[in-house]
Design an enzyme around this catalytic site. Structure first.
Site, mmCIF file in Angstrom:
data_model
loop_
_atom_site.group_PDB
_atom_site.id
_atom_site.type_symbol
_atom_site.label_atom_id
_atom_site.label_comp_id
_atom_site.label_asym_id
_atom_site.label_seq_id
_atom_site.Cartn_x
_atom_site.Cartn_y
_atom_site.Cartn_z
ATOM 1 C CB CYS A 29 -40.431 3.000 8.095
ATOM 2 S SG CYS A 29 -40.947 4.541 7.357
ATOM 3 N N GLY A 55 -44.765 2.106 13.196
ATOM 4 C CA GLY A 55 -45.502 2.931 12.248
ATOM 5 C C GLY A 55 -46.946 2.515 12.216
ATOM 6 C CG ASN A 130 -36.678 1.943 9.279
ATOM 7 O OD1 ASN A 130 -36.203 1.181 10.101
ATOM 8 N ND2 ASN A 130 -37.105 3.139 9.621
ATOM 9 N N GLY A 131 -35.784 4.846 7.358
ATOM 10 C CA GLY A 131 -34.661 5.761 7.534
ATOM 11 C C GLY A 131 -34.977 7.102 6.920
ATOM 12 C CE1 TYR A 270 -41.267 4.924 23.650
ATOM 13 C CE2 TYR A 270 -40.587 5.970 21.599
ATOM 14 C CZ TYR A 270 -41.579 5.604 22.484
ATOM 15 O OH TYR A 270 -42.881 5.915 22.214
#
Ligand code: SF4
Length: 497
Positions: A29, A55, A130-131, A270
């Site tokens: 996300c 995302g 996000n998570g 990354y």
């Protein structure tokens, strides 16, 4: 992130998305919020576009115009959803939050697209996450028993219900009360009629930063989303901090007990965009330093350093600089792989890797090649790339990886295969080298990774600074749902196939 029915945490990744790469971990996300500008929706759409790498399955924006909230959410890429001026024109307001989502199988229905919005006794609240919460299922079970009606299968919705049930006042105290009950990794944005809130979990696992554009404040996942709208980076949101932006400006509170900082080290390796600055570290520079450390730890006589594009490029530059071996783009990536080609027919399936990568023969033929990649997940793509480089005439193929072996799945908001599908959980390094068909294979050590991140003493096991659980199995946040063995069904409404 979405908590699907089965498997519970890491549903098989969606093979139908054009940007999908089965052999990578996937960030799930992106967040972008802005307060104090008449172009709130347009800025948010641009910010989400810059964060598309976090995302690609769906996106949404909620705005507030002083009287009403406006909402547009859809499946697809940001440019397709918000590219039309007519769509942006419907999203009136001076404040907005937006979200990009990477869907997992079993959770791709429209009702799971964020930001989620609900009407509370104090007014509307939009929420984007996000998570991943690690006790969401247990909380949900309890909330359903108490009469809460869930509209989605996202773990995020649990937070909404906890806010709704809180007896505290004002809204910020309800948010604190709700977050006191959840465990997991979360960066959150919330938008009410009065304010924009940005929150980071007490360990700060996922990123969140603050920016400024004239009188407007921005809270977003990565600084590259500030650059695209010409905003200035102010600072990161601190772990455990709640930032509140309203008509009075920005203020900050830290209501949670202080905990050891454990930012996701894989963001540096990354996930994050190389032009972002996260936790005060330039991502591109960090990746180069990782490549240099990798060369120091794992030298090999060779003629050329070749990155696996695109994510292996900065580490390969670092490796080449340290080793003194020339760097060449010996593999070229095709960025225009479309949906049509994701599942080639059986008789040409072996050509699949060439849809995305092609060997640049002039820099490979007759050479001893060092391939540098950011990580190995399943190993299937690496195997095909090695095969391709060998058929382009490489005399020797050595692989160097800018991460330690990924032995464990992530439960903190990254889409990963189950443990048994991770190559490093099945083989030792010699076994992995044999599987992918290289003459030699080496990974940066966990201490080398920490050294590259500016910790000369390497990883301090008592105080590791980063979350590195997918390399060490040392999970910093309790995995309550994982220990709950009940067979679960979050919804009785069938998800789209
Ligand atoms: S387990 Fe790995 S990917 Fe997940 S948060 Fe920790 S370091 Fe990042």
């Amino acid at each position: 992130m979405v908590s699907g029915a089965a498997p519970r945490y890491n549903p098989a990744v969606n093979p139908h998305h054009p940007a999908h790469d089965l052999d990578k971990f996937h960030e799930e996300c992106a967040l972008f919020g802005i307060y104090g500008t008449s172009d709130a929706a347009a800025h948010t759409a641009l910010g989400l576009h810059a964060l598309q790498h976090r995302g690609q399955e769906a996106a949404g924006i909620v705005t507030f115009d002083g009287r009403h909230f406006h909402n547009h959410r859809a499946a697809g890429l940001v440019g397709d959803i918000f590219g039309e001026q007519s769509v942006i024109a419907t999203l009136k307001g001076y404040s907005a939050i937006g979200h990009n989502r990477y869907a997992t199988t079993g959770g791709s229905s429209d009702r799971n697209i964020q930001p989620i919005f609900a009407d509370f006794d104090f007014g509307g609240l939009a929420l984007a996450h996000n998570g991943n919460l690690t006790n969401a299922y247990l909380l949900r079970k309890e909330l359903v028993r108490m009469g809460c009606l869930f509209q989605s299968t996202t773990d995020t919705e649990v937070i909404n219900h906890l806010i709704a049930r809180s007896s505290y006042s004002p809204v910020v105290d309800r948010i604190i009360d709700a977050l006191g009950k959840v465990k997991g990794a979360y960066s959150l944005l919330m938008l009410t009629a009065e304010a924009l809130y940005g929150v980071r979990d007490p360990m700060g696992v996922r990123p969140l930063c603050i920016g400024r554009l004239e009188d407007a404040w921005i809270i977003t996942s990565e600084s590259c989303a500030l650059d695209i709208i010409g905003a200035r980076f102010v600072r990161d949101v601190e772990p455990g901090e709640i930032v509140i932006v309203d008509g009075q400006g920005l203020r900050s509170i830290k209501p949670f007990a202080k905990q050891q900082r454990r930012f996701c080290v894989f963001e540096h390796i990354y996930f994050a965009r190389p032009d972002s600055k996260i936790e005060n570290v330039g991502v591109y520079e960090a990746r180069k330093r990782i490549g240099m450390e990798l060369a120091k730890e794992n030298p090999v006589p060779a003629d050329v350093i070749v990155p696996v594009p695109d994510s292996g490029v900065p580490a390969a530059i670092g490796y080449a600089q340290k080793s003194g071996i020339p760097f060449e783009l010996g593999i070229i990536r095709n960025h225009y792989v479309g949906r049509t080609f994701i599942e080639p027919a059986d008789h040409i399936r072996h050509l699949g890797v060439r849809l995305k990568h092609n060997a640049n023969r002039a820099h490979i033929d007759g050479k001893r090649v060092v391939l540098v990649d950011d990580s190995i997940v399943r190993g299937t793509t690496s195997m095909k790339i090695v095969e391709m480089v060998r058929s382009a005439g490489a005399k020797e193929v050595h692989m160097r990886i800018a991460a330690p072996p990924t032995t464990d799945p992530c439960f903190y908001g990254i889409d990963t295969p189950e443990r048994e599908k991770l190559l490093a959980s099945r083989y030792d390094v010699a076994g992995m080298a044999k599987f992918i068909g290289v003459d030699s294979l080496a990974f940066i050590s966990i201490d080398g990774l920490y050294r590259a991140m500016g910790m000369p003493g390497g990883r301090d096991a008592a105080n590791p600074t980063f979350c590195d659980a997918c390399f060490t199995g040392d999970y910093p946040i309790a995995l309550d749902d994982l220990n709950d063995t009940e067979d679960r069904q979050l919804s009785f409404l069938a998800e789209p196939a």
